[in-house]
Design a protein around this motif. Structure first.
Motif: not given
Length: 182
Positions: A23-24, A26-28, A30-31, A36, A81, A83, A86, A177
């Motif tokens: 999750i961390r 994937a979020d990083a 995308r940011t 993803v 997570s 989205q 993705d 990350i």
């Protein structure tokens, strides 16, 4: 590329333990403007007859249905997570990058992607197979050591060794990350 379906995760604490790192990352990703991609096994297995011959009818059916049914975003392990933006793919072999297994390699190239982070289960089967084929297909591979899991530590560690020796880089989530943030 993330491959996490209930079939493998339900019975393994190792597999459940990597979820926060996936999750961390994937979020990083995308940011940082990355993409993803979620991958699940499809029910259309081109070598189902060999699987039945080797493992028997019952186990072959378990493998054939391991990816579940319905929309891919709903077939992933609960709590991940996914989205809407993705990418989602079914694969017909252990590797999502094996020629003809999925549309993932072509979709990544169409997005201008040349580097893949690999996470999911099972380290020494689907993840390692995908890493090998991604490398052979011309992608840079970053294999996430604490974002992949196998049924046993020795299987996981042997796969990490194989990847690092021949097919790509192996890094923990935090370092990966940091690479995205740089």
């Amino acid at each position: 590329m993330i491959d996490m379906v209930p079939f493998f995760v339900e019975e393994s604490g190792y597999c459940r333990g990597i979820q926060p790192n996936i999750i961390r990352l994937a979020d990083a990703l995308r940011t940082a403007g990355g993409t993803v991609a979620w991958v699940v096994p499809g029910s259309d297995q081109p070598h189902a007859d060999l699987t039945r011959e080797f493992f028997g009818e019952e186990v072959a059916e378990v493998f054939r249905t391991s990816g579940g049914a319905g929309p891919i975003s709903e077939r992933l392990w609960a709590g991940l997570s996914p989205q809407a933006e993705d990418l989602y793919f079914e694969k017909s072999s252990y590797s999502a990058f094996f020629p003809g297994s999925s549309d993932l390699p072509e979709a990544l190239r169409a997005h201008g992607i040349d580097t893949v982070f690999i996470t999911g289960t099972v380290t020494n089967i689907c993840c390692e197979s995908s890493a090998r084929d991604a490398y052979a297909s011309g992608f840079r591979v970053i294999f996430i050591a604490d974002g992949t899991a196998a049924r046993r530590d020795q299987d996981h560690n042997a796969a990490l060794h194989n990847i690092y020796r021949s097919f790509g880089d192996v890094r923990p989530t935090d370092e990966s990350i940091a690479l995205l943030s740089a």
